[in-house]
Design an enzyme around this catalytic site. Structure first.
Site, mmCIF file in Angstrom:
data_model
loop_
_atom_site.group_PDB
_atom_site.id
_atom_site.type_symbol
_atom_site.label_atom_id
_atom_site.label_comp_id
_atom_site.label_asym_id
_atom_site.label_seq_id
_atom_site.Cartn_x
_atom_site.Cartn_y
_atom_site.Cartn_z
ATOM 1 N N HIS A 1 18.821 57.760 11.974
ATOM 2 C CA HIS A 1 19.952 57.398 11.162
ATOM 3 C C HIS A 1 19.589 55.996 10.878
ATOM 4 C CE1 HIS A 1 24.023 55.504 11.436
ATOM 5 N NE2 HIS A 1 24.372 56.394 10.718
ATOM 6 N N CYS B 1 32.029 36.097 -17.355
ATOM 7 C CA CYS B 1 31.237 35.278 -16.463
ATOM 8 C C CYS B 1 32.223 35.307 -15.251
ATOM 9 C CB CYS B 1 31.012 33.729 -16.764
ATOM 10 S SG CYS B 1 32.903 33.087 -17.318
HETATM 11 C C1 PEP Z 1 36.815 33.441 -13.737
HETATM 12 O O1 PEP Z 1 38.214 33.231 -13.266
HETATM 13 O O2 PEP Z 1 36.336 34.680 -13.848
HETATM 14 C C2 PEP Z 1 35.978 32.520 -13.685
HETATM 15 C C3 PEP Z 1 34.488 32.739 -14.426
HETATM 16 O O3 PEP Z 1 35.974 31.165 -13.545
HETATM 17 P P1 PEP Z 1 36.363 30.727 -11.953
HETATM 18 O O4 PEP Z 1 35.919 31.600 -11.066
HETATM 19 O O5 PEP Z 1 35.689 29.403 -11.842
HETATM 20 O O6 PEP Z 1 37.759 30.478 -12.092
#
Ligand code: PEP
Ligand code: MG
Length: 880
Positions: free
Chosen positions: A458, A835
């Protein structure tokens, strides 16, 4: 026509995985290609769904089809279920669409009761046979009680241990028929003691309860955690496979094993596995006895071994992938009980993919598609520093069960591992052996070390799946789990002692050995090059420092998709000036403070442009609420008061005035630039001056700043800030007497921005989806506090995964898709990326490909994962 809930193995094939589960489809396929499979049937995944719809019970129609399947099985096998003359015993095993090793349940030897046992013994007076029958019976009572009725395993294990102690023997195999007969009686008594009723003797009732238990196990906590970690939807359900038993524990001419056609740890093309004589399947997996390597089976059972080697070839040529197989030898004859594409470590996955291409089994695209991107994570994690490792002497050795290096403090229970890790300690979980209950502890640990168990135990299987370093089966450890200590090489280790383990060599070391980062080379590089060839999405990184940017570039990033400029303000030499800026009363005062910050920012941006060597860099302007920057310590407040020529009380009053009830929806993002345009001015000057300087030094690089305005909800907001940026940038460029292109774009992280993307795109030259905030704002719950209730949501089946980790395609995704479409209609040249954290999550990356984003941006260590996921999305798209 009535629903068909049950398929004999001869009725299915490998394409029916959704209906029959992986195990069922492969048992059917092995049957079709003529391999020796005991003939049984599969109860479909749809029956599982029906079981839940019917309020967790098997309806009469399904049960009737199961018993019909039993009847057919009786005919094929010439035995009768529950018969007192020629009884048929069966195994009942789970088998979901995607393999979930060790997550669900298995019951062996079903169909036994006192009468059947008595008949079997009467029919064969050989004393070894009598021993076998009682061994099977006690196993059945034990497994049925544990798996079906949820009576803890430990009660039975204690009884076995007691019996072994009384008889002065070490292993289960040393117990006699009489011992096992007494144990079976003791087990039944324990069952009654625990549940207040007799052990069920009717085989049909046993069957119904067992199938229900397998369906129920689909919803057990460890299966739920596994599904969440592996993106397996709850709605899939599991199938159940019912097979006639073949007995590896019949005598010394019998045995059972687990094997891989290639080494699942390294990928080497050689048969790898383990075998136990006179044992049943769970003995190998549970690590109760340490098995022999598969090669030794050749000496013990030459004919069965030769046949097995042939089967391995057949299966690899048929599935074109490394196979993981379970088999049993009964009276020297081989039976195949299972095959599936084997789980493997990340290095093995890469080596096998490359070898399969070289051997002509797979195309490059197929090879790229077969690697789980999440698996790459382990390769990007640290290895021991080679020089430091040379100096170290191992204090013990186990099996290198899951590669990587780990060092940390010893803990002895899964709960301790979780608790210590939560307070920031690095821990190595040391156990006699692990069991599925330990899964969260295993996840929290840097590494896992077990005393018992082989490569298929496991601990080994689960650790490999998680990408956690694991050394298993170090029998030299003298363990005292109860008192949380063990001895090895003459030294006693207690909770908190420091050790290091090497999951590749199996070596164990005293103390902490420093680790170093891994790099992309060899097969990793080859697969990544294929991925790059096929993907459409670009992959950028979220990086605020040249070091992170460099790391990301090494890992294949093609630019920066998000530089969070505020991170630069926290550094020692600039936070003072930033705080002065915050505590200014007038524009002039603020400008004076900003002028102190400007050279720092410019320097930071220059370093970033240098690190990116002409690749694009998106710089996001100041975003968080200002109160995040103000001092909390009295001494710092005093320092700030002195610098500003204000009293401590005045500064405290300013700090108090920054308090907000909902800071995440407060004075932040572009709202800061609307109120204090001088901040945007300073940041623009810093960006443009840095770009001009770097371009001067590297005329051949493309340096075109991308300035990103955060948290825009209205096009007028964006225009307001953009006007400041453009005026400042144009003035800087004119003053420098150079030509420079730049772009101003926005984050889409407020639902209103997505809804009005056509208006926003009239001003924005690019969109970047900030899905952290967009998820927060769309769901209406805080990205920082969701953890407090998500578990309850998982338990209530409201969510299957964390929407901050895996993009909610239905809601947030819909906003994104709509924004891209609306934006591009107005501005065809608009480029779009993501992002938020989702930029490094494979299923989210696939979605980004689907909606036509240009790039994803993620943290440096996730860049290779995103590259591979992007390629897989493109390949899947093409094959459609
Ligand atoms: C988001 O809001 O997805 C972003 C990339 O900005 P932060 O995380 O800095 O708010
Ligand atoms: Mg954001």
């Amino acid at each position: 026509m009535a629903n068909k809930w049950v398929y004999m193995f001869s009725e299915g094939d490998m394409t029916m995985r959704n209906l029959l589960g992986g195990k069922g489809a492969n048992l059917a396929e092995m049957t079709n290609i003529g391999l020796p499979v005991p003939q049984g049937f599969t109860v479909t995944t749809e029956a599982c769904t029906q079981y839940y719809e019917d309020g967790r019970q098997i309806n009469d129609e399904i049960m009737a089809q199961i018993m019909d399947g039993v009847k057919k099985m009786e005919e094929i096998n010439g035995k009768k279920f529950g018969d007192s003359e020629n009884p048929l015993l069966v195994s009942v095993r789970s088998g979901a669409r995607a393999s979930m090793p060790g997550m669900m349940d298995t019951i062996l030897n079903l169909g036994l009761n006192d009468d059947v046992v008595a008949t079997m013994i009467k029919g064969n007076p050989d004393p070894t046979f009598e021993r076998f029958v009682y061994d099977s019976y006690r196993r059945f009572i034990q497994m049925f009680s544990d798996v079906v009725m949820e009576v803890g395993k430990k009660y039975f294990e204690q009884l076995i241990d007691k019996m072994k102690e009384e008889k002065g023997v070490k292993y289960d195999v040393d117990l006699t028929a009489q011992d096992l007969k007494i144990l079976a009686e003791q087990f039944k008594a324990e069952y009654k003691n625990q549940l207040g009723k007799d052990f069920p003797s009717d085989p049909v009732e046993q069957m119904k309860l067992a199938v229900e238990a397998v369906f129920r196990s689909w919803d057990n906590p460890r299966a739920n955690v596994y599904r969440r970690d592996n993106d397996i939807p709850y709605s899939w359900g599991t199938a159940v496979n019912v097979m006639p038993m073949v007995f590896g524990n019949l005598n010394n001419e019998s045995g059972t094993g687990v094997a891989f056609t290639r080494d699942p740890a390294t990928g080497e093309n050689k048969l790898m596995g383990e075998f136990l004589i006179n044992a049943q399947g769970e003995d190998v997996v549970a690590g109760v006895r340490t098995p022999m390597p598969i090669a030794q089976m050749e000496q013990e059972f030459p004919e069965a071994y030769a046949e097995f080697v042939k089967v391995c070839d057949t299966l690899e040529n048929h599935y074109h992938d490394m196979q993981d197989m379970e088999f049993t030898v009964e009276n020297k004859k081989l039976y195949m009980l299972q095959c599936r594409n084997g789980k493997r470590t990340a290095p093995a996955a890469l080596k096998i993919a490359c070898d399969l291409v070289d051997e002509g089994h797979k195309t490059e695209e197929e090879a790229v598609a077969m690697i789980d991107p999440r698996n790459l994570d382990t390769l990007l994690h640290p290895q021991f520093d080679a020089a430091e490792l040379k100096k170290a002497t191992p204090i013990g050795k186990g099996l290198g069960a899951s590669p990587g290096a780990a060092c940390g403090k010893v803990v002895f229970t899964a709960e301790d591992a979780v608790e210590w890790a939560e307070r920031g300690e690095k821990v190595v979980l040391v156990r006699l052996e692990t069991s599925p209950e330990d899964i969260t502890g295993m996840k929290s640990a840097q590494g896992i070390l077990t005393v018992r168990g082989g490569m298929t135990s496991h601990a080994a299987v689960v650790a490999r799946g998680m990408g956690t370093c694991c050394v298993s089966g170090c029998g030299d450890i003298v363990m005292d789990e109860e008192n949380k200590k063990f001895e090895l090489a003459g030294k006693t280790y207690t909770e908190g002692s420091e050790i290091s383990i090497d999951g590749t060599t199996g070596n164990i070391y005293d103390g902490l050995i420093p680790t170093v980062d891994a790099t992309i080379a060899g097969e990793f590089g080859r697969v990544m090059a294929w991925a790059d060839k096929y993907r459409k999405l670009k992959v950028r990184t979220n990086a605020d420092t040249p070091a992170d940017a460099k790391k990301a570039r090494e890992l294949g990033a093609e630019g920066i998709g998000l530089c969070r400029t505020e991170h630069m303000f926290f550094e020692e030499d600039r936070i003072a000036a930033f705080r002065e800026m915050i505590c200014s009363d007038t524009v002039e005062e603020r400008e004076e403070a900003l002028a102190k910050i400007l050279p720092y920012q410019q320097g930071d941006f220059e370093a970033l442009y240098e690190a990116l060597e002409g690749n694009p860099v998106t710089i996001r302007f100041l975003d968080p609420p200002l109160h995040e920057f103000v001092p909390t310590e009295e001494a710092d407040i005093k320092k700030l008061a002195e610098a500003k020529g204000k009293s401590v009380e005045e500064i405290k009053a300013i700090i108090d005035s920054l308090h907000e009830f909902n800071p995440m929806m407060g004075h932040r993002g572009c709202r800061l630039a609307v109120t204090y345009p001088e901040i945007a001015k300073m940041q623009t000057s810093a960006v443009i001056r840095a770009a001009i300087n770097v371009k001067k030094n590297h005329p051949d690089w493309t340096v075109e700043p991308e300035i990103m305005i955060p948290l825009v909800g209205d096009v007028k907001e964006l225009k307001n800030v953009k006007d400041v940026v453009v005026a400042t940038a144009d003035a800087e460029i004119a003053a420098a007497g150079v030509e420079m292109k730049y772009e101003v774009g926005t984050m889409i992280e407020i639902p209103r921005a997505a809804l009005t993307a056509d208006q926003i795109a009239t001003e924005a030259e690019f969109f970047c989806f900030g899905t952290n905030d967009l998820t927060q704002m769309t769901f209406g719950f805080s990205r920082d506090d969701a953890g407090k209730f998500l578990d309850a949501y998982y338990d209530a089946k409201i969510y299957e995964s964390d929407p901050f980790a895996k993009l909610d395609q239905t809601g947030v995704g819909q906003l994104m898709e709509m924004a891209v479409e609306k934006g591009k209609k107005v501005r065809p040249s608009l480029h779009c990326g993501i992002c938020g954290e989702h930029g490094g999550d494979p299923s989210s990356v696939e979605f980004c490909h689907k909606i036509g984003l240009d790039y994803v941006s993620c943290s440096p260590f996730r860049v290779p994962i995103a590259r591979l996921a992007a390629a897989q999305a493109a390949i899947a798209d093409k094959s459609k």
